[in-house]
Each structure stands twice: as C-alpha cells, then as structure tokens.
Scaffold this active site. Structure first.
Site, PDB file in Angstrom:
ATOM      1  N   GLU A   1       0.834  -1.191   0.000  1.00  0.00           N
ATOM      2  CA  GLU A   1       0.000   0.000   0.000  1.00  0.00           C
ATOM      3  C   GLU A   1       0.874   1.249   0.000  1.00  0.00           C
ATOM      4  OE1 GLU A   1      -3.307   0.334  -0.493  1.00  0.00           O
ATOM      5  OE2 GLU A   1      -2.461   2.341  -0.682  1.00  0.00           O
TER       6      GLU A   1
ATOM      7  N   CYS B   1       6.204   4.401   9.453  1.00  0.00           N
ATOM      8  CA  CYS B   1       6.827   3.558   8.421  1.00  0.00           C
ATOM      9  C   CYS B   1       8.210   3.946   7.925  1.00  0.00           C
ATOM     10  CB  CYS B   1       5.879   3.423   7.240  1.00  0.00           C
ATOM     11  SG  CYS B   1       4.416   2.484   7.702  1.00  0.00           S
TER      12      CYS B   1
ATOM     13  N   LYS C   1       8.239  -1.700  -2.389  1.00  0.00           N
ATOM     14  CA  LYS C   1       7.611  -0.928  -1.300  1.00  0.00           C
ATOM     15  C   LYS C   1       8.676  -0.342  -0.373  1.00  0.00           C
ATOM     16  CE  LYS C   1       4.950   0.842   1.674  1.00  0.00           C
ATOM     17  NZ  LYS C   1       4.186   2.052   1.464  1.00  0.00           N
TER      18      LYS C   1
HETATM   19  N1  LIG Z   1       0.094   3.527   8.293  1.00  0.00           N
HETATM   20  C1  LIG Z   1       0.316   3.730   7.008  1.00  0.00           C
HETATM   21  O1  LIG Z   1       0.105   4.810   6.501  1.00  0.00           O
HETATM   22  C2  LIG Z   1       0.830   2.630   6.139  1.00  0.00           C
HETATM   23  C3  LIG Z   1       1.173   1.401   6.660  1.00  0.00           C
HETATM   24  N2  LIG Z   1       1.622   0.400   5.834  1.00  0.00           N
HETATM   25  C4  LIG Z   1       1.913  -0.930   6.372  1.00  0.00           C
HETATM   26  O2  LIG Z   1       0.671  -1.577   6.660  1.00  0.00           O
HETATM   27  C5  LIG Z   1       0.791  -2.430   7.798  1.00  0.00           C
HETATM   28  C6  LIG Z   1      -0.255  -2.037   8.827  1.00  0.00           C
HETATM   29  O3  LIG Z   1      -0.024  -0.710   9.235  1.00  0.00           O
HETATM   30  P1  LIG Z   1      -1.105   0.097  10.083  1.00  0.00           P
HETATM   31  O4  LIG Z   1      -2.450  -0.139   9.521  1.00  0.00           O
HETATM   32  O5  LIG Z   1      -0.585   1.488  10.177  1.00  0.00           O
HETATM   33  O6  LIG Z   1      -0.977  -0.651  11.492  1.00  0.00           O
HETATM   34  P2  LIG Z   1      -1.971  -0.577  12.733  1.00  0.00           P
HETATM   35  O7  LIG Z   1      -1.165  -0.885  13.922  1.00  0.00           O
HETATM   36  O8  LIG Z   1      -2.764   0.704  12.668  1.00  0.00           O
HETATM   37  O9  LIG Z   1      -3.012  -1.764  12.475  1.00  0.00           O
HETATM   38  C7  LIG Z   1      -2.681  -3.102  12.530  1.00  0.00           C
HETATM   39  C8  LIG Z   1      -3.821  -3.867  13.190  1.00  0.00           C
HETATM   40  O10 LIG Z   1      -3.595  -5.255  13.070  1.00  0.00           O
HETATM   41  C9  LIG Z   1      -4.154  -5.888  14.210  1.00  0.00           C
HETATM   42  N3  LIG Z   1      -3.620  -7.243  14.360  1.00  0.00           N
HETATM   43  C10 LIG Z   1      -2.348  -7.627  14.664  1.00  0.00           C
HETATM   44  N4  LIG Z   1      -2.246  -8.957  14.684  1.00  0.00           N
HETATM   45  C11 LIG Z   1      -3.480  -9.454  14.406  1.00  0.00           C
HETATM   46  C12 LIG Z   1      -4.007 -10.766  14.283  1.00  0.00           C
HETATM   47  N5  LIG Z   1      -3.233 -11.832  14.431  1.00  0.00           N
HETATM   48  N6  LIG Z   1      -5.309 -10.898  14.007  1.00  0.00           N
HETATM   49  C13 LIG Z   1      -6.100  -9.821  13.839  1.00  0.00           C
HETATM   50  N7  LIG Z   1      -5.664  -8.551  13.928  1.00  0.00           N
HETATM   51  C14 LIG Z   1      -4.358  -8.363  14.204  1.00  0.00           C
HETATM   52  C15 LIG Z   1      -3.791  -4.953  15.345  1.00  0.00           C
HETATM   53  O11 LIG Z   1      -4.620  -5.170  16.451  1.00  0.00           O
HETATM   54  C16 LIG Z   1      -3.986  -3.580  14.694  1.00  0.00           C
HETATM   55  O12 LIG Z   1      -5.266  -3.043  14.937  1.00  0.00           O
HETATM   56  C17 LIG Z   1       2.233  -2.269   8.272  1.00  0.00           C
HETATM   57  O13 LIG Z   1       3.001  -3.303   7.722  1.00  0.00           O
HETATM   58  C18 LIG Z   1       2.666  -0.946   7.690  1.00  0.00           C
HETATM   59  O14 LIG Z   1       4.055  -0.909   7.448  1.00  0.00           O
HETATM   60  C19 LIG Z   1       1.720   0.571   4.495  1.00  0.00           C
HETATM   61  C20 LIG Z   1       1.378   1.766   3.923  1.00  0.00           C
HETATM   62  C21 LIG Z   1       0.894   2.895   4.687  1.00  0.00           C
HETATM   63  O1  LIG Z   2       4.371   3.120   4.008  1.00  0.00           O
HETATM   64  C1  LIG Z   2       3.830   4.044   4.559  1.00  0.00           C
HETATM   65  O2  LIG Z   2       3.474   4.058   5.740  1.00  0.00           O
HETATM   66  C2  LIG Z   2       3.579   5.328   3.845  1.00  0.00           C
HETATM   67  O3  LIG Z   2       4.630   6.227   4.268  1.00  0.00           O
HETATM   68  C3  LIG Z   2       4.519   7.544   3.749  1.00  0.00           C
HETATM   69  O4  LIG Z   2       3.278   8.122   4.143  1.00  0.00           O
HETATM   70  P1  LIG Z   2       3.055   8.789   5.576  1.00  0.00           P
HETATM   71  O5  LIG Z   2       4.162   8.399   6.486  1.00  0.00           O
HETATM   72  O6  LIG Z   2       1.670   8.477   5.974  1.00  0.00           O
HETATM   73  O7  LIG Z   2       3.107  10.364   5.304  1.00  0.00           O
HETATM   74  P2  LIG Z   2       4.113  11.278   4.442  1.00  0.00           P
HETATM   75  O8  LIG Z   2       3.329  12.309   3.768  1.00  0.00           O
HETATM   76  O9  LIG Z   2       5.017  10.489   3.607  1.00  0.00           O
HETATM   77  O10 LIG Z   2       4.966  11.994   5.579  1.00  0.00           O
HETATM   78  C4  LIG Z   2       5.906  11.292   6.354  1.00  0.00           C
HETATM   79  C5  LIG Z   2       6.683  12.268   7.205  1.00  0.00           C
HETATM   80  O11 LIG Z   2       7.563  13.057   6.403  1.00  0.00           O
HETATM   81  C6  LIG Z   2       7.347  14.422   6.632  1.00  0.00           C
HETATM   82  N1  LIG Z   2       7.592  15.154   5.370  1.00  0.00           N
HETATM   83  C7  LIG Z   2       6.995  14.769   4.224  1.00  0.00           C
HETATM   84  C8  LIG Z   2       7.234  15.440   3.056  1.00  0.00           C
HETATM   85  C9  LIG Z   2       8.097  16.531   3.038  1.00  0.00           C
HETATM   86  O12 LIG Z   2       8.371  17.193   2.000  1.00  0.00           O
HETATM   87  N2  LIG Z   2       8.687  16.895   4.205  1.00  0.00           N
HETATM   88  C10 LIG Z   2       8.460  16.225   5.376  1.00  0.00           C
HETATM   89  O13 LIG Z   2       9.024  16.592   6.423  1.00  0.00           O
HETATM   90  C11 LIG Z   2       5.910  14.511   7.095  1.00  0.00           C
HETATM   91  O14 LIG Z   2       5.661  15.684   7.818  1.00  0.00           O
HETATM   92  C12 LIG Z   2       5.801  13.273   7.939  1.00  0.00           C
HETATM   93  O15 LIG Z   2       6.301  13.497   9.230  1.00  0.00           O
HETATM   94  C13 LIG Z   2       4.550   7.491   2.227  1.00  0.00           C
HETATM   95  O16 LIG Z   2       4.374   8.816   1.711  1.00  0.00           O
HETATM   96  C14 LIG Z   2       3.453   6.571   1.697  1.00  0.00           C
HETATM   97  O17 LIG Z   2       3.554   6.467   0.279  1.00  0.00           O
HETATM   98  C15 LIG Z   2       3.603   5.187   2.335  1.00  0.00           C
HETATM   99  O18 LIG Z   2       2.553   4.357   1.910  1.00  0.00           O
END
Ligand SMILES: NC(=O)C1=CN([C@@H]2O[C@H](COP(=O)(O)OP(=O)(O)OC[C@H]3O[C@@H](n4cnc5c(N)ncnc54)[C@H](O)[C@@H]3O)[C@@H](O)[C@H]2O)C=CC1
Ligand SMILES: O=C(O)[C@H]1O[C@H](OP(=O)(O)OP(=O)(O)OC[C@H]2O[C@@H](n3ccc(=O)[nH]c3=O)[C@H](O)[C@@H]2O)[C@H](O)[C@@H](O)[C@@H]1O
Length: 464
Positions: A162, A278, A222
């Site tokens: 994602e 992340c 990713k």
């Molecule tokens: N937060 C973001 O913006 C992004 C996160 N990711 C990736 O996506 C993954 C998830 O990230 P988030 O959604 O931010 O994490 P999160 O911590 O918000 O959500 C994960 C959820 O999974 C649940 N969980 C864990 N083990 C479980 C199990 N065995 N059965 C059922 N539920 C279970 C937890 O209780 C928690 O609610 C990570 O690998 C992260 O690196 C990728 C892109 C963007």
């Molecule tokens: O794998 C993930 O979790 C995600 O991580 C980032 O998304 P996110 O961390 O939600 O937000 P960003 O907009 O990337 O910002 C990350 C951090 O960098 C900082 N940032 C971002 C951009 C910039 O120009 N300067 C800067 O300081 C933001 O303030 C923030 O603290 C990536 O942008 C997503 O594409 C990815 O899916």
C-alpha cells in the site's frame, strides 16, 4: 475468477481505509475487516461514524455509505477467513524490540500468527494478499507455513503493498499513482490470482496504472519507495542546516531544485524531521536486509537517511535551549501539534515526541495542543520512551484543547505539526499573553516571518 468475499486481517490505518474504499467501489463484493483489538472494532462499528478510530478526511462518509451494506467490522477472525476467497493481511510489522535484529529488522510475529490461523481455518482454496509492508522474500515464509498444513487447501500468495499516505489516504486510494501487484508469474494459477486482484482495482483504477511484477520485485519496491521518499526529506533537511549558516533560504533552494523536471517539486518540504510509523521502520528493515547479505556499503548509505533525521530533531530542540539563553529549566514551552503530520490523529514516531522528550530532559514545562490527538495518547507516547516515570511525564506535561491556552504565559512556542489552523491563529493575541522576549520556533515553515516579527516575536524557522 470473480471474488465475492474479502477478509482483511488488521483494522488499522491501512486495513480500515483500504477496505472501505474497496467496499465503496465494488458494492458486489462483501468486505469484512477483522481485528483482535475489540475496542478498535467497536469504534469502527460506532453508530456515530465520527467516532471511527482512524481520522482521515473523507473516510467517515465512505464508512457511512458502505457499512452494513457490504463493509463489515468484526472480531470473529476465523469466520471471516473461512468465508473469504481472498484474504488481505494488513497487520502491524514494527521494528523488532528484542532478540536477533533488535532495533532494525521488522517483527513478523503478527504476520506468522495470521498465516498459521489461515492454515488452521481454511477449508477451500484462498488467495492470500500481503498488504502489510514486508521484507523481501516474506512470501516464501508464508508459503512454507500455508503449504505444510496437509489439508489439501491450495494458496496463491500475492504482494500488494500500500502506498497511501496518512492525511490523504482516501484521495491516494481513490486515485493512486499506481497499484502494484506481485505474484507467481510463472504458473497459470498464479496469473489467475493476480488477474482476480487486478479486476478488483480495475473497478476504479485505469489498467495502465496497475502494475504486475514478480512477487520479490513487489515486496522490495515498497521498501525502496519509502526509502526514496524519506531520503528526499533528509536531503532537504540536510540543506536546511547549511541554509541557516549561509543566509540561503531552504524554501527558495527547494523551489529552484524542484523545478528541474528530473527532480520534481514534491516531497522537498524541510521540516523538524519526518515521523510516522513507516519511514524509519522500513529503512531500518532495508538496512538490516542489506547487512544480512553482507552489503555493508548499501546498508550504510541508507542508514544515513535515519541519522540525518535524528540529527534534525535533535538540533531543533537544542536550538530552542540555546536561544532561550542556554536554559529552559522551569520555563513553559508551548508545543503546537503532536501528530506526525497534519490531517491525521496518528502520532507514531512523531518528531514532537522526541523534541518534547529532549526539552523535558532540560527540565522544561511543556503544554501541548493538537486538534486531533487525545491527552492520553500524548502521555502514552512519552511513557513509551521510558525516559522518566509516567508520573513525572504527567506532572511536567499538560495537554490542553485550545491553542491560545497552550501559549498563555509561555516563554516559547514550537510549531511541530503543519495544521492549517495554526496559520489562522490570532498571533497578536498570542504574543500579548506570552512572556517577553516571546520566542516562536517554526519547525514546519508554516508561518510568515515578516508578520510575526512585526508583532514582536523572536522568530526562528527551519532553514531560514
Ligand atoms: N500507516 C500507514 O500509513 C501505512 C502502513 N503500511 C503498512 O501496513 C501495515 C499495517 O499498518 P497500520 O495499519 O498502520 O498498522 P496498525 O497498527 O494501525 O493496524 C494493525 C492492526 O492489526 C491488528 N492485528 C495484529 N495482529 C493481528 C491478528 N493476528 N489478528 C487480527 N488482527 C491483528 C492490530 O490489532 C492492529 O489493529 C504495516 O506493515 C505498515 O508498514 C503501508 C502503507 C501505509
Ligand atoms: O508506508 C507508509 O506508511 C507510507 O509512508 C509515507 O506516508 P506517511 O508516512 O503516511 O506520510 P508522508 O506524507 O510520507 O509523511 C511522512 C513524514 O515526512 C514528513 N515530510 C513529508 C514530506 C516533506 O516534504 N517533508 C516532510 O518533512 C511529514 O511531515 C511526515 O512526518 C509514504 O508517503 C506513503 O507512500 C507510504 O505508503
């Protein structure tokens, strides 16, 4: 193959919004998001959609539209796995805090639990989709677990990382730059599974933006994407320090550099340091993987992105102390913004946590205001660092629900999240109610220097 039932394990910042958009765009598919966290699921099911656990502009309206039609939230993980043709794994993959790879490798404990649970429950063939961000070659481990149950169920494993960013998740999901799907491109079954997932996204994403690759390329892309993005922030932040020494302005430098079409203008905003759950975890994971293959130069190269980010947070805090006549002991400092970026209630790895911790070590009194972050979250974030007792954090940090109140009688203000509402504040009123000299530290280049200096502030902005 037409998918009728989707299960997503993990109702967090990715699972929730991603599945809400799939349910919205594909009303013919039943989407069930499951989690072991009962409180979280209860919040997703709250009658008042404004109480859902993830704050994202536009998300509550989609949940309202799809919930109970074809979007369901449940704690019954087994039932959802059993019913699904396609299972997304979207659980957390944080940095390991123990054992081999501590502080670097991704902790795949929750991923493995999911795989074992799927293997135990499944009675018919399933497509398992890695939605979580995972080290390259995790699909091989998943396959090993799933294929060794002996119950005859056949699995296809896809990688579908994602790329959404928090704060713009809905926009990013509805109109993604690309959707990446990795799978077993060598076999007809593998190709069929990939097509099934392509079909889902093709309901709203142009096929030219849906990229299919082998599973390893997808997993590694990713980590690479996040490393490149974070590297841009560290690069511009490195320049911000040089700008401060030379009279150059980092915003002007970023604009001049970003107008080169080979560089591009996005992601060059200098800041107090990147946060979020992340960037750091994924780069550390990449560094760990490189080291495990003996690629020390590759590992060192990427590790520098993290070192620069740590330096940026530290030097911002140190500059506050230095500017306030080398001591903040007993001084009240207002922290405006606790979330790691605007338009989210997520605080994971937020720069504000580390800057506050630094200032608390210097015996400052901190008053925090953030429009979306709750008081308990602020304390939980500080307690997690284990720097001092929870009691002390509570006695030295106050969380208020009004920006003006947080700044009252303060010696200095630090703007740490770029919330739009901070621009609209009545800064003259804030100045009048502060101690003098009134120091204002802008860690986001959010505020205009000229008007703040005219009011009387001693103004410091990153990179200027
Ligand atoms: N937060 C973001 O913006 C992004 C996160 N990711 C990736 O996506 C993954 C998830 O990230 P988030 O959604 O931010 O994490 P999160 O911590 O918000 O959500 C994960 C959820 O999974 C649940 N969980 C864990 N083990 C479980 C199990 N065995 N059965 C059922 N539920 C279970 C937890 O209780 C928690 O609610 C990570 O690998 C992260 O690196 C990728 C892109 C963007
Ligand atoms: O794998 C993930 O979790 C995600 O991580 C980032 O998304 P996110 O961390 O939600 O937000 P960003 O907009 O990337 O910002 C990350 C951090 O960098 C900082 N940032 C971002 C951009 C910039 O120009 N300067 C800067 O300081 C933001 O303030 C923030 O603290 C990536 O942008 C997503 O594409 C990815 O899916």
């Amino acid at each position: 193959m037409k998918i009728k039932n989707i299960c997503c394990i993990g109702a967090g910042y990715v699972g929730g919004p991603t599945m809400a958009v799939i349910a919205q765009k594909c009303p013919e598919i039943n989407v069930t998001v499951v989690d072991i966290n009962e409180k979280r699921i209860a919040a997703w099911n709250d009658e008042d959609v404004e109480n859902i656990p993830v704050y994202e502009p536009g998300l509550s309206a989609i949940v309202k539209e799809a919930r109970s039609r074809n979007l369901f939230f449940s704690t019954d993980v087994d039932a959802a796995i059993d019913k699904a043709d396609m299972i997304f794994i979207s659980v957390n993959t944080p940095t390991k805090t123990y054992g081999i790879g501590k502080g670097m490798a991704a902790d795949l404990k929750w991923i493995e639990i999911c795989a074992r649970q799927i293997a135990r429950v499944a009675k018919n063939d399933k497509i398992v989709v890695e939605k979580s961000t995972l080290p390259v070659r995790t699909a091989a481990a998943l396959r090993d677990i799933l294929d060794n149950t002996g119950n005859g169920v056949k699995y296809q494993i896809l990688s579908n990382p994602e790329f959404l960013a928090e704060g713009t998740a809905i926009q990013d999901l509805q109109n993604p730059d690309r959707v990446l799907i990795g799978g077993d491109v060598e076999t007809p079954e593998g190709k069929e599974a990939m097509e099934a997932l392509v079909d889902i996204y093709a309901s709203w994403v142009s096929k030219t933006n849906i990229l299919t690759t082998n599973v390893w390329s997808s997993e590694l892309s990713k980590l690479t994407a996040n490393a490149f993005l974070a590297q841009r922030v560290s690069s511009i932040n490195a320049m911000s320090e040089l700008c401060e020494k030379t009279g150059a302005d980092v915003n002007e430098v970023a604009k001049a550099v970003g107008m080169d079409s080979r560089v591009g203008p996005k992601f060059l905003q200098s800041s107090v340091g990147f946060g979020g759950s992340c960037f750091q975890k994924d780069i550390l994971n990449l560094v760990y993987i490189a080291k495990s293959f003996g690629l020390n130069e590759v590992a060192d190269y990427w590790e520098q992105v993290i070192k620069m980010n740590d330096h940026q947070k530290r030097r911002f805090a140190a500059n506050i102390v230095k500017t306030l006549f080398n001591t903040v002991s007993g001084k009240k400092i207002a922290v405006l913004g606790w979330a790691f970026k605007k338009d989210t209630n997520d605080t994971r790895e937020s720069a504000a946590i580390y800057i506050t911790d630094y200032l608390l070590n210097e015996q400052a009194e901190i008053v925090v205001y953030d429009p979306k972050v709750k008081e308990e979250q602020v304390y939980a974030d500080l307690d997690y660092l284990n720097t001092r007792s929870s009691k002390e954090n509570r006695s030295r940090v106050t969380v208020v629900n009004d920006a003006y109140k947080s700044c009252e009688d303060s010696h200095a203000i630090a703007v740490l999240t770029e919330w739009d509402e901070f621009k609209q504040l009545d800064w003259r009123k804030i100045y009048n109610n502060m101690l003098k000299p009134a120091f204002l530290f802008d860690g986001r280049r959010l505020l205009e220097r000229k008007t703040k200096e005219e009011i009387g502030f001693e103004f410091y902005a990153i990179g200027n």
